[in-house]
Scaffold this motif. Structure first.
Motif, PDB file in Angstrom:
ATOM      1  N   ARG A   1      -1.900 -33.578  14.167  1.00 16.63           N
ATOM      2  CA  ARG A   1      -0.986 -34.061  13.127  1.00 16.63           C
ATOM      3  C   ARG A   1      -1.663 -35.067  12.196  1.00 16.63           C
ATOM      4  O   ARG A   1      -1.453 -35.067  10.994  1.00 16.63           O
ATOM      5  N   ASP A   2      -2.507 -35.911  12.777  1.00 19.52           N
ATOM      6  CA  ASP A   2      -3.131 -36.973  11.977  1.00 19.52           C
ATOM      7  C   ASP A   2      -4.624 -37.030  12.324  1.00 19.52           C
ATOM      8  O   ASP A   2      -5.077 -37.927  13.034  1.00 19.52           O
ATOM      9  N   PRO A   3      -5.426 -36.052  11.856  1.00 18.12           N
ATOM     10  CA  PRO A   3      -6.834 -35.966  12.262  1.00 18.12           C
ATOM     11  C   PRO A   3      -7.670 -37.119  11.707  1.00 18.12           C
ATOM     12  O   PRO A   3      -7.385 -37.640  10.626  1.00 18.12           O
ATOM     13  N   LEU A   4      -8.706 -37.490  12.456  1.00 18.22           N
ATOM     14  CA  LEU A   4      -9.609 -38.534  11.989  1.00 18.22           C
ATOM     15  C   LEU A   4     -10.442 -38.036  10.815  1.00 18.22           C
ATOM     16  O   LEU A   4     -10.718 -38.770   9.869  1.00 18.22           O
ATOM     17  N   THR A   5     -10.880 -36.750  10.898  1.00 15.27           N
ATOM     18  CA  THR A   5     -11.638 -36.143   9.813  1.00 15.27           C
ATOM     19  C   THR A   5     -11.221 -34.693   9.681  1.00 15.27           C
ATOM     20  O   THR A   5     -10.604 -34.115  10.589  1.00 15.27           O
ATOM     21  N   GLU A   6     -11.580 -34.069   8.567  1.00 20.22           N
ATOM     22  CA  GLU A   6     -11.275 -32.654   8.354  1.00 20.22           C
ATOM     23  C   GLU A   6     -12.069 -31.761   9.305  1.00 20.22           C
ATOM     24  O   GLU A   6     -11.680 -30.626   9.577  1.00 20.22           O
ATOM     25  N   ASP A   7     -13.192 -32.262   9.816  1.00 20.42           N
ATOM     26  CA  ASP A   7     -14.002 -31.482  10.758  1.00 20.42           C
ATOM     27  C   ASP A   7     -13.418 -31.493  12.164  1.00 20.42           C
ATOM     28  O   ASP A   7     -13.906 -30.785  13.043  1.00 20.42           O
ATOM     29  N   HIS A   8     -12.420 -32.319  12.394  1.00 19.83           N
ATOM     30  CA  HIS A   8     -11.776 -32.383  13.707  1.00 19.83           C
ATOM     31  C   HIS A   8     -10.269 -32.217  13.520  1.00 19.83           C
ATOM     32  O   HIS A   8      -9.477 -33.068  13.927  1.00 19.83           O
TER      33      HIS A   8
ATOM     34  N   GLN B   1     -26.957 -25.604  29.665  1.00 20.34           N
ATOM     35  CA  GLN B   1     -25.543 -25.847  29.385  1.00 20.34           C
ATOM     36  C   GLN B   1     -25.383 -26.938  28.329  1.00 20.34           C
ATOM     37  O   GLN B   1     -26.099 -27.932  28.349  1.00 20.34           O
ATOM     38  N   VAL B   2     -24.445 -26.738  27.398  1.00 26.86           N
ATOM     39  CA  VAL B   2     -24.119 -27.753  26.394  1.00 26.86           C
ATOM     40  C   VAL B   2     -22.635 -28.082  26.491  1.00 26.86           C
ATOM     41  O   VAL B   2     -21.840 -27.307  27.020  1.00 26.86           O
ATOM     42  N   ARG B   3     -22.280 -29.266  25.998  1.00 28.43           N
ATOM     43  CA  ARG B   3     -20.879 -29.680  25.893  1.00 28.43           C
ATOM     44  C   ARG B   3     -20.608 -30.034  24.438  1.00 28.43           C
ATOM     45  O   ARG B   3     -21.279 -30.907  23.886  1.00 28.43           O
ATOM     46  N   THR B   4     -19.662 -29.372  23.838  1.00 28.29           N
ATOM     47  CA  THR B   4     -19.366 -29.631  22.432  1.00 28.29           C
ATOM     48  C   THR B   4     -17.916 -30.083  22.275  1.00 28.29           C
ATOM     49  O   THR B   4     -17.112 -29.997  23.209  1.00 28.29           O
ATOM     50  N   TYR B   5     -17.616 -30.552  21.064  1.00 32.46           N
ATOM     51  CA  TYR B   5     -16.317 -31.152  20.795  1.00 32.46           C
ATOM     52  C   TYR B   5     -15.227 -30.086  20.718  1.00 32.46           C
ATOM     53  O   TYR B   5     -15.433 -29.020  20.131  1.00 32.46           O
ATOM     54  N   THR B   6     -14.070 -30.372  21.304  1.00 33.41           N
ATOM     55  CA  THR B   6     -12.965 -29.407  21.344  1.00 33.41           C
ATOM     56  C   THR B   6     -12.305 -29.220  19.982  1.00 33.41           C
ATOM     57  O   THR B   6     -11.769 -28.161  19.693  1.00 33.41           O
ATOM     58  N   LEU B   7     -12.346 -30.258  19.142  1.00 33.43           N
ATOM     59  CA  LEU B   7     -11.722 -30.178  17.827  1.00 33.43           C
ATOM     60  C   LEU B   7     -12.704 -29.642  16.795  1.00 33.43           C
ATOM     61  O   LEU B   7     -13.868 -30.070  16.759  1.00 33.43           O
ATOM     62  N   VAL B   8     -12.251 -28.708  15.960  1.00 35.91           N
ATOM     63  CA  VAL B   8     -13.098 -28.101  14.929  1.00 35.91           C
ATOM     64  C   VAL B   8     -12.354 -28.108  13.597  1.00 35.91           C
ATOM     65  O   VAL B   8     -11.175 -28.477  13.524  1.00 35.91           O
ATOM     66  N   ASN B   9     -13.032 -27.684  12.542  1.00 29.70           N
ATOM     67  CA  ASN B   9     -12.362 -27.612  11.245  1.00 29.70           C
ATOM     68  C   ASN B   9     -11.496 -26.365  11.156  1.00 29.70           C
ATOM     69  O   ASN B   9     -11.601 -25.445  11.977  1.00 29.70           O
ATOM     70  N   GLN B  10     -10.650 -26.319  10.142  1.00 26.83           N
ATOM     71  CA  GLN B  10      -9.681 -25.236  10.004  1.00 26.83           C
ATOM     72  C   GLN B  10     -10.364 -23.878   9.878  1.00 26.83           C
ATOM     73  O   GLN B  10      -9.901 -22.876  10.428  1.00 26.83           O
ATOM     74  N   GLU B  11     -11.492 -23.840   9.191  1.00 28.44           N
ATOM     75  CA  GLU B  11     -12.187 -22.570   8.957  1.00 28.44           C
ATOM     76  C   GLU B  11     -12.724 -21.969  10.250  1.00 28.44           C
ATOM     77  O   GLU B  11     -12.734 -20.749  10.419  1.00 28.44           O
ATOM     78  N   SER B  12     -13.146 -22.811  11.186  1.00 29.34           N
ATOM     79  CA  SER B  12     -13.776 -22.325  12.414  1.00 29.34           C
ATOM     80  C   SER B  12     -12.781 -21.766  13.419  1.00 29.34           C
ATOM     81  O   SER B  12     -13.163 -21.019  14.317  1.00 29.34           O
ATOM     82  N   VAL B  13     -11.490 -22.117  13.285  1.00 29.48           N
ATOM     83  CA  VAL B  13     -10.507 -21.749  14.298  1.00 29.48           C
ATOM     84  C   VAL B  13     -10.393 -20.234  14.457  1.00 29.48           C
ATOM     85  O   VAL B  13     -10.267 -19.714  15.568  1.00 29.48           O
ATOM     86  N   ASN B  14     -10.450 -19.494  13.366  1.00 30.32           N
ATOM     87  CA  ASN B  14     -10.220 -18.043  13.416  1.00 30.32           C
ATOM     88  C   ASN B  14     -11.510 -17.230  13.397  1.00 30.32           C
ATOM     89  O   ASN B  14     -11.471 -16.019  13.165  1.00 30.32           O
ATOM     90  N   MET B  15     -12.636 -17.859  13.632  1.00 28.39           N
ATOM     91  CA  MET B  15     -13.912 -17.137  13.659  1.00 28.39           C
ATOM     92  C   MET B  15     -14.135 -16.467  15.012  1.00 28.39           C
ATOM     93  O   MET B  15     -13.676 -16.936  16.038  1.00 28.39           O
TER      94      MET B  15
END
Length: 796
Positions: free
Chosen positions: A539-546, A513-527
């Protein structure tokens, strides 16, 4: 928040607490600390007097000094500092002294001359470079005439202080001040806080005759201005400089230092304007689009309509809540200043600070301020300017105030406090906590009416008060009890239980089992999906990857696989169970998903040379095993159909349960990964919602089975699944298992056709089957398959 111990003890008695005990006591009530650091880490230092200073006989820059370090105690010390002179009082480290860099001072010989100690610069005793004057950065530190020979120079310079660096939670804006810290420590020790002195000696003239204010934006609900004349710019007192350094702020001069000192003390940022450059009018307004302002750091800033500025009739003179303008800076010849104490819209300040510069002031404005402290900070600044800078305060305060100064009144009951905390507190226990916090409280039976002072901007509802009771009384006083709950189908507990069963079963199948981050970049959302939905974007992301909340778990698993493959980890069997979030039909949705990924060697036995590589069928076996374990056997199908573009079009399939699509399985498209990756993803919410019968135990049959094999030639368009369905339907209850063990296309097979071979197992749990009755069923199956699928039985 860097807290100076000497600063704190002005307002609360902490003499019986060591630095460590103080930090630990604060941690117990929820205020963790990062470090405890002495302002100066050197030892065995004394004040010395340079009685004689001569050039070194064998050096062009060193000097041989005779230094008095005590009564009848004169030491010869070699010093290379360019500013060393006879008649100076200096900091001397004697043999045995240990400096912050770990150096131990010893008696030595320097170029043939004996040296019995070292004359120190501020840097050598541990004062950071940013706190040193230009002269101190180039040479030793010269003490003032009143320094007593042989005494401790650290105490003389007020450097005998300790900094405790606290990691505060975002809601505790009140702890961004020494007074706020004093109230917190006072609650721990049950001690009262001593408030700072603010009473002025004299006030002259009327401020209305010198200054006007004009507030042109609703983003400034409170603005105060006062005028102080006749200031004398000079270094601030040693105690003030030391406390600023311990708090992480560089001393500049008495006037500027007072501004910073009051901010640290009260938690209310102030700004001082040079009255001669400001003019007789203050305007608070929103900046014009493209307006320019050169700030105190000498940089020209381009402003927008989202920025609040302080201006006069002609131009902006400061960026509200962030930094003053260079054109109104307090300089060495400044005599008259205007003091600003205000409250600005926290959101606007955060926007501007993020764009321009995060500062100590902006950090406090962003979290919200107490309007009563705004007035207290103004009064305190006037008092210190009068006392330490020789200023004369002009009578009156210009004020525009649209804030609420009333304390919050919150009723609460003992029953609710004890129910939420799981404690059995008495009325006296609860009253004691509120008194320690310096909250007014009225008791009636088992109910309390609590008046919360405005300094505690974080307290607004009953639950906030309950938190205060819990942390001050002590969570360690709470006795552990097992939770009591009711387990019902469809509850969170039942959902969690099912997910734990799935987790343990997949782990038993060899996956991790792995645990990964819930926030992703815009490109990954629709994959890995063709679903119609609207992503939820931060609204105010820390990075574009999140940037957005994910809809599929597979992009995250691909990142895990890529990370491991790049580090030569080739065998990867992983899975993740997590919720995904999205908007559909204007409703925010939350759905549980299960995703798995495999690549590399899944099974390997070097002894008998067995090696099984990850492929579509291995992953299909994992999925089928899981679905069977969940009681869904004979209800699911894995079939071809329209797939998201991220799946390999010829090695992927749709997963259905009761003809409802619940996910996909297959190989990741080669354009996304050069290494073959096999995945599946299920809508776990749909799977968990399917009602299944309870598992029944059945005795293992003691009667033998009969196994039969056959193979059919069929058109390439005929799927093995359709043949399996026909065989199962025709075989009846005695047919207990069917397996496809070979699919062949090649020599001796007509073009456009393929051979599919099956193994059939027959058994009756109550008796031994005979060959004749099995052959009757077997022949019937052959006949039905030939009829329904235009199949031809292979005889060789």
């Amino acid at each position: 928040m860097k807290l100076s111990r000497n600063f704190l003890k002005d307002y609360i008695d902490i003499k019986n607490l060591s630095d460590h005990d103080l930090a630990e006591a604060m941690t117990k009530v929820g205020n963790e600390y990062d470090s405890i650091t002495p302002l100066v880490g050197a030892s065995h230092l004394v004040v010395g007097y340079v009685k004689e200073c001569k050039n070194h006989p064998d050096s062009d820059h060193m000097h041989v000094c005779q230094v008095e370090v005590g009564q009848n105690d004169v030491r010869q010390i070699v010093c290379g500092a360019p500013n060393i002179k006879e008649g100076q009082k200096v900091i001397v480290s004697l043999p045995g002294a240990v400096l912050p860099n770990g150096m131990t001072i010893k008696k030595s010989v320097i170029r043939g001359v004996e040296s019995d100690g070292m004359i120190c610069s501020l840097g050598e005793i541990g004062i950071e470079h940013k706190y040193q004057s230009e002269a101190d950065q180039k040479g030793i530190h010269v003490l003032e005439e009143d320094a007593e020979i042989g005494t401790d120079p650290i105490a003389y310079l007020c450097f005998d202080d300790t900094t405790i660096d606290f990691e505060l939670t975002a809601n505790r804006a009140d702890l961004l001040s020494v007074l706020g810290m004093a109230y917190e420590v006072g609650a721990i020790l049950n001690e009262k806080v001593k408030l700072p002195e603010t009473k002025l000696q004299t006030e002259v003239e009327r401020i209305e005759d010198h200054l006007q204010i004009d507030i042109q934006t609703e983003n400034c609900p409170l603005y105060l201005a006062r005028l102080v004349k006749g200031l004398k710019i000079a270094p601030s007192p040693k105690w003030m400089q030391a406390r600023l350094m311990a708090s992480g702020i560089r001393p500049i001069n008495n006037v500027v230092d007072i501004s910073n000192y009051v901010m640290l003390e009260e938690g209310q940022p102030l700004h001082f304007f040079d009255y001669r450059t400001l003019g007789n009018k203050i305007v608070v307004r929103m900046a014009e689009e493209g307006e320019k302002l050169t700030t105190l750091d000498g940089k020209e800033r381009n402003l927008s309509r989202e920025d609040i500025v302080i201006a006069n009739d002609d131009h902006a003179v400061g960026l509200a809540g962030v930094m003053g303008g260079l054109n109104s800076e307090v300089e060495q010849d400044t005599q008259d200043i205007v003091i600003e104490s205000a409250i600005f819209n926290p959101l606007k300040i955060r926007y501007t600070a993020k764009k321009i510069l995060r500062s100590e002031a902006s950090a406090r404005f962003e979290k919200g301020l107490d309007p009563n402290r705004t007035y207290l900070a103004m009064a305190r600044a006037c008092y210190l300017l009068e006392k330490l800078a020789g200023g004369t305060v002009v009578k009156g305060t210009l004020a525009v105030d649209h804030t609420n100064h009333d304390a919050k009144v919150i009723p609460i009951t003992k029953e609710k406090i004890n129910r939420v905390l799981g404690m059995s507190l008495t009325n006296q226990d609860i009253l004691d906590v509120f008194h320690r916090l310096d909250f007014e409280v009225q008791e009636q039976d088992d109910s309390f009416t609590v008046t919360v002072p405005t300094r505690r901007v974080d307290i607004a509802i009953e639950e906030d008060l309950i938190e205060e009771v819990g942390r001050i009384h002590g969570i360690d006083q709470c006795k552990g009890t097992l939770p009591v709950t009711t387990m019902k189908n469809g509850t969170y507990e039942e959902k969690y239980k099912k997910e734990k069963l799935i987790q343990k079963h997949l782990e038993a199948l060899g996956l991790y089992q792995v645990r990964t981050y819930t926030l992703v970049n815009q490109e990954s959302v629709n994959m890995f999906t063709d679903d119609e939905f609207t992503p939820i974007v931060v609204r105010d992301p820390l990075t574009e990857d999140h940037l957005a909340l994910r809809y599929s778990l597979l992009p995250s698993l691909l990142e895990v696989a890529s990370y491991n493959l790049a580090r030569k980890v080739k065998n990867i069997p992983i899975f993740e169970i997590s919720d995904v979030y999205y908007t559909k039909d204007k409703k925010t949705m939350q759905t549980a998903r299960l995703a798995a990924l495999i690549t590399g060697t899944m099974l390997e036995n070097t002894w008998n040379h067995i090696k099984v590589e990850a492929d579509f069928f291995y992953m299909k076996g994992i999925l089928e095993n899981l679905l069977n374990y969940l009681g869904l056997n004979r209800r699911y199908t894995i079939e071809t159909g329209k797939l998201p573009k991220e799946y390999h079009p010829y090695q992927s399939a749709i997963v259905k349960i009761d003809q409802d699509v619940v996910g996909y399985i297959g190989m990741v498209h080669p354009t996304l990964s050069k290494t073959p990756l096999y995945v599946f993803e299920l809508d776990l919410s749909k799977v968990e919602a399917i009602q299944v019968r309870g598992i029944k135990d059945k005795e293992i049959s003691k009667y033998p089975t009969i196994s039969k094999d056959f193979a059919f030639l069929v058109e390439n368009s005929v799927s093995a699944k359709s043949l399996l369905d026909t065989i199962q339907k025709t075989g009846g209850r005695l047919l207990t298992n069917i397996e496809v063990f070979d699919v062949y296309q090649g020599e001796n097979i007509a073009e456009g056709k393929k051979s599919i071979a099956f193994n059939l197992t027959f058994m009756d749990p109550t008796r031994t089957l005979n060959e004749e009755e099995v052959m009757e069923i077997f022949n019937k199956i052959i006949e039905q398959v030939e009829k329904e699928h235009n199949a031809e039985l292979r005889d060789k």
